[in-house]
Design a protein around this motif. Sequence first.
Motif, PDB file in Angstrom:
ATOM      1  N   ASP A 124      -5.596  93.540 -54.125  1.00 10.97           N
ATOM      2  CA  ASP A 124      -5.049  92.838 -52.962  1.00 10.97           C
ATOM      3  C   ASP A 124      -3.920  93.674 -52.376  1.00 10.97           C
ATOM      4  OD1 ASP A 124      -6.214  90.107 -52.483  1.00 10.97           O
ATOM      5  OD2 ASP A 124      -5.836  89.933 -54.632  1.00 10.97           O
ATOM      6  N   GLU A 125      -3.779  93.646 -51.053  1.00  8.29           N
ATOM      7  CA  GLU A 125      -2.761  94.455 -50.375  1.00  8.29           C
ATOM      8  C   GLU A 125      -1.385  94.223 -51.007  1.00  8.29           C
ATOM      9  OE1 GLU A 125      -2.286  93.675 -46.161  1.00  8.29           O
ATOM     10  OE2 GLU A 125      -0.941  95.381 -45.908  1.00  8.29           O
ATOM     11  N   PHE A 126      -0.760  95.296 -51.467  1.00  4.76           N
ATOM     12  CA  PHE A 126       0.545  95.218 -52.143  1.00  4.76           C
ATOM     13  C   PHE A 126       0.519  94.240 -53.317  1.00  4.76           C
ATOM     14  CE2 PHE A 126       2.138  97.148 -48.168  1.00  4.76           C
ATOM     15  CZ  PHE A 126       2.833  98.205 -48.722  1.00  4.76           C
ATOM     16  N   ALA A 127      -0.657  94.022 -53.884  1.00  4.06           N
ATOM     17  CA  ALA A 127      -0.835  93.110 -55.033  1.00  4.06           C
ATOM     18  C   ALA A 127      -0.556  91.656 -54.681  1.00  4.06           C
ATOM     19  CB  ALA A 127       0.025  93.550 -56.227  1.00  4.06           C
ATOM     20  N   MET A 128      -0.621  91.329 -53.380  1.00  3.84           N
ATOM     21  CA  MET A 128      -0.371  89.957 -52.951  1.00  3.84           C
ATOM     22  C   MET A 128      -1.686  89.242 -52.706  1.00  3.84           C
ATOM     23  SD  MET A 128       2.792  90.544 -50.366  1.00  3.84           S
ATOM     24  CE  MET A 128       4.162  91.592 -50.832  1.00  3.84           C
ATOM     25  N   GLY A 129      -2.139  88.527 -53.744  1.00  4.85           N
ATOM     26  CA  GLY A 129      -3.373  87.773 -53.608  1.00  4.85           C
ATOM     27  C   GLY A 129      -3.944  87.466 -54.971  1.00  4.85           C
ATOM     28  N   SER A 130      -4.898  86.546 -55.004  1.00  4.04           N
ATOM     29  CA  SER A 130      -5.505  86.120 -56.269  1.00  4.04           C
ATOM     30  C   SER A 130      -7.019  86.247 -56.213  1.00  4.04           C
ATOM     31  CB  SER A 130      -5.125  84.667 -56.562  1.00  4.04           C
ATOM     32  OG  SER A 130      -3.727  84.527 -56.578  1.00  4.04           O
ATOM     33  N   SER A 131      -7.534  87.031 -55.256  1.00  7.86           N
ATOM     34  CA  SER A 131      -8.982  87.100 -55.093  1.00  7.86           C
ATOM     35  C   SER A 131      -9.455  88.483 -54.649  1.00  7.86           C
ATOM     36  CB  SER A 131      -9.425  86.073 -54.044  1.00  7.86           C
ATOM     37  OG  SER A 131      -8.845  86.397 -52.795  1.00  7.86           O
ATOM     38  N   ASN A 132      -8.541  89.391 -54.445  1.00  5.36           N
ATOM     39  CA  ASN A 132      -8.834  90.728 -53.919  1.00  5.36           C
ATOM     40  C   ASN A 132      -9.417  90.703 -52.507  1.00  5.36           C
ATOM     41  OD1 ASN A 132      -9.083  93.588 -55.886  1.00  5.36           O
ATOM     42  ND2 ASN A 132      -9.512  93.660 -53.707  1.00  5.36           N
ATOM     43  N   GLU A 133      -9.169  89.615 -51.794  1.00  5.92           N
ATOM     44  CA  GLU A 133      -9.680  89.517 -50.418  1.00  5.92           C
ATOM     45  C   GLU A 133      -8.696  90.052 -49.383  1.00  5.92           C
ATOM     46  OE1 GLU A 133     -12.358  85.668 -49.973  1.00  5.92           O
ATOM     47  OE2 GLU A 133     -10.612  85.276 -51.218  1.00  5.92           O
ATOM     48  N   THR A 134      -7.437  90.349 -49.784  1.00  6.34           N
ATOM     49  CA  THR A 134      -6.463  90.812 -48.787  1.00  6.34           C
ATOM     50  C   THR A 134      -6.403  92.333 -48.684  1.00  6.34           C
ATOM     51  OG1 THR A 134      -4.497  90.920 -50.217  1.00  6.34           O
ATOM     52  CG2 THR A 134      -5.043  88.759 -49.312  1.00  6.34           C
ATOM     53  N   SER A 135      -7.216  93.052 -49.454  1.00  2.47           N
ATOM     54  CA  SER A 135      -7.228  94.518 -49.403  1.00  2.47           C
ATOM     55  C   SER A 135      -7.663  95.029 -48.038  1.00  2.47           C
ATOM     56  CB  SER A 135      -8.211  95.047 -50.458  1.00  2.47           C
ATOM     57  OG  SER A 135      -8.509  96.406 -50.207  1.00  2.47           O
ATOM     58  N   CYS A 136      -7.031  96.098 -47.559  1.00  8.02           N
ATOM     59  CA  CYS A 136      -7.459  96.676 -46.279  1.00  8.02           C
ATOM     60  C   CYS A 136      -8.809  97.381 -46.419  1.00  8.02           C
ATOM     61  CB  CYS A 136      -6.393  97.623 -45.727  1.00  8.02           C
ATOM     62  SG  CYS A 136      -6.301  99.216 -46.559  1.00  8.02           S
ATOM     63  N   PHE A 137      -9.261  97.593 -47.657  1.00 11.79           N
ATOM     64  CA  PHE A 137     -10.588  98.190 -47.884  1.00 11.79           C
ATOM     65  C   PHE A 137     -11.673  97.124 -48.029  1.00 11.79           C
ATOM     66  CE2 PHE A 137      -7.588 101.382 -49.563  1.00 11.79           C
ATOM     67  CZ  PHE A 137      -7.969 102.487 -48.811  1.00 11.79           C
ATOM     68  N   GLY A 138     -11.310  95.854 -47.836  1.00 10.66           N
ATOM     69  CA  GLY A 138     -12.284  94.783 -47.966  1.00 10.66           C
ATOM     70  C   GLY A 138     -12.321  94.240 -49.377  1.00 10.66           C
ATOM     71  N   PRO A 139     -12.989  93.078 -49.541  1.00  9.77           N
ATOM     72  CA  PRO A 139     -12.992  92.413 -50.847  1.00  9.77           C
ATOM     73  C   PRO A 139     -13.812  93.169 -51.891  1.00  9.77           C
ATOM     74  CG  PRO A 139     -14.399  91.230 -49.311  1.00  9.77           C
ATOM     75  CD  PRO A 139     -13.711  92.307 -48.521  1.00  9.77           C
ATOM     76  N   VAL A 140     -13.491  92.914 -53.147  1.00  3.41           N
ATOM     77  CA  VAL A 140     -14.315  93.388 -54.264  1.00  3.41           C
ATOM     78  C   VAL A 140     -15.317  92.288 -54.586  1.00  3.41           C
ATOM     79  CG1 VAL A 140     -14.302  94.014 -56.712  1.00  3.41           C
ATOM     80  CG2 VAL A 140     -12.451  94.797 -55.214  1.00  3.41           C
ATOM     81  N   VAL A 141     -16.559  92.685 -54.864  1.00  2.00           N
ATOM     82  CA  VAL A 141     -17.586  91.730 -55.280  1.00  2.00           C
ATOM     83  C   VAL A 141     -17.583  91.685 -56.805  1.00  2.00           C
ATOM     84  CG1 VAL A 141     -20.077  91.288 -55.331  1.00  2.00           C
ATOM     85  CG2 VAL A 141     -18.990  92.149 -53.231  1.00  2.00           C
ATOM     86  N   SER A 142     -17.506  90.496 -57.355  1.00  2.00           N
ATOM     87  CA  SER A 142     -17.547  90.376 -58.815  1.00  2.00           C
ATOM     88  C   SER A 142     -18.923  90.765 -59.333  1.00  2.00           C
ATOM     89  CB  SER A 142     -17.262  88.932 -59.242  1.00  2.00           C
ATOM     90  OG  SER A 142     -17.451  88.808 -60.635  1.00  2.00           O
ATOM     91  N   PRO A 143     -18.988  91.443 -60.484  1.00  2.27           N
ATOM     92  CA  PRO A 143     -20.300  91.694 -61.093  1.00  2.27           C
ATOM     93  C   PRO A 143     -20.953  90.415 -61.632  1.00  2.27           C
ATOM     94  CG  PRO A 143     -18.525  92.582 -62.470  1.00  2.27           C
ATOM     95  CD  PRO A 143     -17.881  92.089 -61.214  1.00  2.27           C
ATOM     96  N   TRP A 144     -20.217  89.328 -61.645  1.00  2.00           N
ATOM     97  CA  TRP A 144     -20.757  88.055 -62.136  1.00  2.00           C
ATOM     98  C   TRP A 144     -21.403  87.276 -60.997  1.00  2.00           C
ATOM     99  CZ3 TRP A 144     -20.899  86.402 -67.188  1.00  2.00           C
ATOM    100  CH2 TRP A 144     -20.188  87.181 -68.104  1.00  2.00           C
ATOM    101  N   ARG A 145     -22.516  86.582 -61.318  1.00  2.00           N
ATOM    102  CA  ARG A 145     -23.125  85.657 -60.368  1.00  2.00           C
ATOM    103  C   ARG A 145     -23.262  84.300 -61.049  1.00  2.00           C
ATOM    104  NH1 ARG A 145     -28.448  88.960 -58.418  1.00  2.00           N
ATOM    105  NH2 ARG A 145     -28.779  88.962 -60.675  1.00  2.00           N
ATOM    106  N   ARG A 146     -23.255  83.231 -60.243  1.00  2.00           N
ATOM    107  CA  ARG A 146     -23.505  81.917 -60.834  1.00  2.00           C
ATOM    108  C   ARG A 146     -24.935  81.873 -61.347  1.00  2.00           C
ATOM    109  NH1 ARG A 146     -20.311  79.392 -55.988  1.00  2.00           N
ATOM    110  NH2 ARG A 146     -18.273  79.131 -56.958  1.00  2.00           N
ATOM    111  N   ARG A 147     -25.168  81.074 -62.381  1.00  2.00           N
ATOM    112  CA  ARG A 147     -26.515  80.949 -62.952  1.00  2.00           C
ATOM    113  C   ARG A 147     -27.478  80.517 -61.845  1.00  2.00           C
ATOM    114  NH1 ARG A 147     -25.568  77.805 -67.805  1.00  2.00           N
ATOM    115  NH2 ARG A 147     -25.112  79.805 -68.773  1.00  2.00           N
ATOM    116  N   GLY A 148     -28.602  81.218 -61.745  1.00  2.00           N
ATOM    117  CA  GLY A 148     -29.593  80.859 -60.733  1.00  2.00           C
ATOM    118  C   GLY A 148     -29.393  81.587 -59.408  1.00  2.00           C
TER     119      GLY A 148
END
Lengths: 505, 95
Positions: A124-148
């Motif tokens: 997250d931009e300047f480490a401000m965030g809890s989801s990695n959605e505030t990065s100027c490079f765009g969000p990170v996709v988790s390698p995890w998916r919900r079942r199904g």
Amino acid sequence: MTDLTDLTLADARDGLRARRFSATELAQSHLARIEAARALNAFVLETPDRALAAAAASDARIASGDARPLEGVPLGVKDLFCTQGVRTTACSRILDGFVPPYESTVTSQLWRDGAVMLGKLNNDEFAMGSSNETSCFGPVVSPWRRRGSNVHAGGESGAVEGQHLVPGGSSGGSAAAVAARLCLGATATDTGGSIRQPAAFTGTVGIKPTYGRCSRWGIVAFASSLDQAGPIARTVRDCAILLGSMAGHDPKDSTSADLSVPDFEAAVARGVKGLTIGIPKEYRLPGMPAEIETLWKRGQEMMRDAGARIVDVSLPHTKYALPAYYIVAPAEASSNLARYDGVRYGLRVPGRDITGLYEATRAEGFGREVQRRVMIGTYVLSAGYYDAYYVRAQKIRTLIKRDFEEVYAAGVDAILTPATPSAAFAIGEKGSADPVEMYLNDIFTVTVNMAGLPGIAVPAGLDAQGLPLGLQLIGRPFDEETLFAAAEVIERAAGRTALPEAWWA
Amino acid sequence: MSVDQATVRRIAHLARIRLGDGDLARMGEELNAILGFVEQLNEVDVAGVEPMVSVIPMPLALREDAVTDGGDPDRVLANAPSSEDGFFLVPKVVE
């Protein structure tokens, strides 16, 4: 031979020393996986040439019997750590193109011990965030998916079920890269939960050490009285090995503790027999998912089965930690981020005069979340509001720390809590209307930063959607060893989390 | 406590962030959401409590008062958006 990227850091280290494979092979395996995982957006800069050169040097050292503690071990580095000659941006446009002429103390110690850098990781931009959605490079996709869910990396046909999930934040790139086996471990930082929450979301282990255990020199500052560096890795032992290299006194950081670094790896096998583990009743939140409650109970049973004594404890000021944090952290951030003015480094947007240059640069260079926090910080520090907000929050911080001190004085060795109030959520799901919704992610972790204590998140099971859930252990100041011992008990009892197949590749 | 548009404008200027009128309104709402959230701190009795100044008490280290670093303008200026003759360049600040 098994895929080298499936090894734990400890096994890779031992395999290198036994010459079962070379550091070059190990680096190449990881570089290939990084290339195939670009859809996750975990790395914001890949440094393959540097990695292969370092691996070749490691192979030479191993051949001459001169291997250092982390010789040839490939790691990722959060883009908050300054790396000499390698672009460092804190994932902010305002540091566009910044190439540090120096190396952070923590990373320099990893290279001193022979580790190999694969590249820089998203956050997250300047480490401000809890989801990695505030990065100027765009969000990170988790390698995890919900079942199904069959959500994929894109470019495929057919009906898509489900959504991409966040890996947590702010160290989302670190957590995702470790969980996706793109590196054996990663550096991370934690100001309110930024190591432990993404570790919990991705089935990895992360420790925020005691304030002062690791030097903050050369790490882009967010809130200086709360920031600490620590590792994210796939096992408790791997985290202990990495922290052993990252920690230590540094005269360049006046808040770094002048204490010797214990043998953290040796502490992993200590067990918890005879220890007293506290269960704080204030962490039982109304509306908390039953699965979190069940996981927490199971954690207590694991401790009891391993010979620990479980006692109920009270930390009465817990509920005030998060609101007090949202005064203290933005206040320090507004001060720390004053340096980004378009004059000495990074982005410059021209203005009519010098003030116009500052205002235009900071408007364009900072993202929304960062602007919001700088504004809140400016407000609570401004004339007439300082006592009502900042001084009051610092008094409450004293009370939060005192709660912990009283529990430890009564003989408690460590405190067991859930790591997060929920499993990972989808990209775009939280915080768009009300920023506080996102802030609540850190409700169990932020107390630890406010009190300067060490905290570790360790995977303890999966929820009904098949997503990882973590438990947190909080220790006495500078007693990370007990946390490694207790976390190992949970890791053993819960069984190591099976990481997701590479659906993104 | 909540902030009005004029206050948001004043804070934005203090923070040296240019905000357009639309941004000011949105920012005001977001700041008020956060200020509403932190209002619960007023419930806490803080009479006689010292504000925290150091989370882990430790003596501040002293060192000899001597120059230990510096004299390296090229490295200092290496990332400057604009520089000349060993100086950072900025728009004219004195008439």
